[in-house]
Design an enzyme around this catalytic site. Structure first.
Site, PDB file in Angstrom:
ATOM      1  N   ARG A 239       1.039  -0.972  -0.179  1.00  0.00           N
ATOM      2  CA  ARG A 239      -0.201   0.106   0.023  1.00  0.00           C
ATOM      3  C   ARG A 239       0.882   1.151   0.162  1.00  0.00           C
ATOM      4  NH1 ARG A 239      -4.263   1.757   4.728  1.00  0.00           N
ATOM      5  NH2 ARG A 239      -2.247   1.948   6.067  1.00  0.00           N
TER       6      ARG A 239
ATOM      7  N   THR B 123      -1.082   7.749  -1.170  1.00  0.00           N
ATOM      8  CA  THR B 123      -2.240   7.689  -1.606  1.00  0.00           C
ATOM      9  C   THR B 123      -3.117   6.386  -1.137  1.00  0.00           C
ATOM     10  OG1 THR B 123      -1.306   5.858  -3.244  1.00  0.00           O
ATOM     11  CG2 THR B 123      -0.998   8.191  -3.971  1.00  0.00           C
TER      12      THR B 123
ATOM     13  N   ASP C 214       0.004  -1.560  13.377  1.00  0.00           N
ATOM     14  CA  ASP C 214       0.627  -2.387  12.059  1.00  0.00           C
ATOM     15  C   ASP C 214       0.644  -3.649  12.206  1.00  0.00           C
ATOM     16  OD1 ASP C 214       2.478  -1.322   9.356  1.00  0.00           O
ATOM     17  OD2 ASP C 214       2.299  -3.283   9.801  1.00  0.00           O
TER      18      ASP C 214
ATOM     19  N   ASP D 220       4.108  -5.169  11.217  1.00  0.00           N
ATOM     20  CA  ASP D 220       5.179  -4.821  12.191  1.00  0.00           C
ATOM     21  C   ASP D 220       4.787  -5.550  13.535  1.00  0.00           C
ATOM     22  OD1 ASP D 220       6.339  -2.897  10.446  1.00  0.00           O
ATOM     23  OD2 ASP D 220       5.553  -1.230  11.610  1.00  0.00           O
TER      24      ASP D 220
HETATM   25  N1  URA Z   1      -2.787  -1.935   7.975  1.00  0.00           N
HETATM   26  C1  URA Z   1      -2.440  -2.215   9.266  1.00  0.00           C
HETATM   27  O1  URA Z   1      -1.285  -3.126   9.626  1.00  0.00           O
HETATM   28  N2  URA Z   1      -2.995  -1.866  10.328  1.00  0.00           N
HETATM   29  C2  URA Z   1      -4.168  -0.863   9.766  1.00  0.00           C
HETATM   30  O2  URA Z   1      -4.746  -0.356  11.017  1.00  0.00           O
HETATM   31  C3  URA Z   1      -4.637  -0.486   8.794  1.00  0.00           C
HETATM   32  C4  URA Z   1      -3.908  -1.156   7.617  1.00  0.00           C
END
Ligand code: URA
Length: 215
Positions: A103, A107, A203, A206
């Site tokens: 991603r 954008t 995330d 992560d």
């Molecule tokens: N991707 C993630 O890892 N966490 C989010 O909150 C949104 C997209």
């Protein structure tokens, strides 16, 4: 598109610890794995089976086995990899294909950087693993990809979903006549201005793997 939020106290319990910022990486990985297995049980409710004759120690009978072609499980790299073992525990004979999507953090649009999938998915039921249905861009692109290869039934398993992502998927998939189901442990409140799910869990990649693989 059908959205199924799996309402179960064990799922809510595990999800609460998963969300907690104090949960360490090994515990996060284990909980994500357990949650996927619980979600997979619901997600495979319509998995195709065919009749099979067997003989028990007592008598002949008819049962079922997974139909051919076998289902295809598609984890979206990188965070979807953390969901693969939990899914394969329930569907050990499924095949696995990989889709790498990233991603753009400005954008928020998704693009494909890697794929290992059969060219022809005709007649295949596909189970897409993507932990966070946030803007919906990644999942919409992944579903388009699978539909273009002939997949005829798609279920996405997501740990969390946001209403904005579901609305976008509804819009983007309006012209797609392949049945699509989203199975998730919770529908959260919203997205923040960085496209993160609120309250979410941060995330997912992560938290599963550390920040070494972040763009
Ligand atoms: N991707 C993630 O890892 N966490 C989010 O909150 C949104 C997209």
């Amino acid at each position: 598109m059908r959205t199924h939020v799996v309402d179960h106290p064990l799922i809510a319990h595990k999800l609460t610890t998963l969300r907690d910022e104090g949960t360490d990486t090994p515990t996060f990985r284990r909980l994500a794995d357990e949650l996927v297995t619980l979600l997979a049980y619901e997600a495979t409710r319509e998995v195709r089976v065919s009749a099979v004759d067997i003989t028990t120690p007592v008598a002949p009978t008819t049962g079922v086995k997974l139909a051919s072609p076998k289902p295809l499980v598609v984890p979206i790299l990188r965070a979807g990899l953390g969901m693969l073992d939990g899914m394969m525990r329930l569907l050990p004979t499924a095949e696995v294909g990989f889709l790498g999507m990233v991603r753009n953090e400005e954008t928020l649009e998704a693009s494909t950087y890697a794929e290992r999938l059969p060219d022809d998915l005709s007649g295949r039921q596909c189970y897409v693993l993507d932990p966070m249905l946030a803007t919906g861009g990644t999942l919409a692109a992944a579903i388009d990809f699978l539909v273009a290869r002939g997949a005829d039934d798609i279920t996405a398993i997501c740990l969390l979903a946001a209403p904005e992502g579901c609305a976008r998927l509804e819009r983007d998939l309006a012209g797609v006549d392949v049945p699509v189901t989203i199975v998730t442990a919770a529908m959260d409140e919203k997205l923040n201005d960085k496209g993160y799910i609120v309250p979410g869990l941060g995330d997912a990649g992560d938290r599963l793997y550390g920040s070494a693989g972040s763009a």
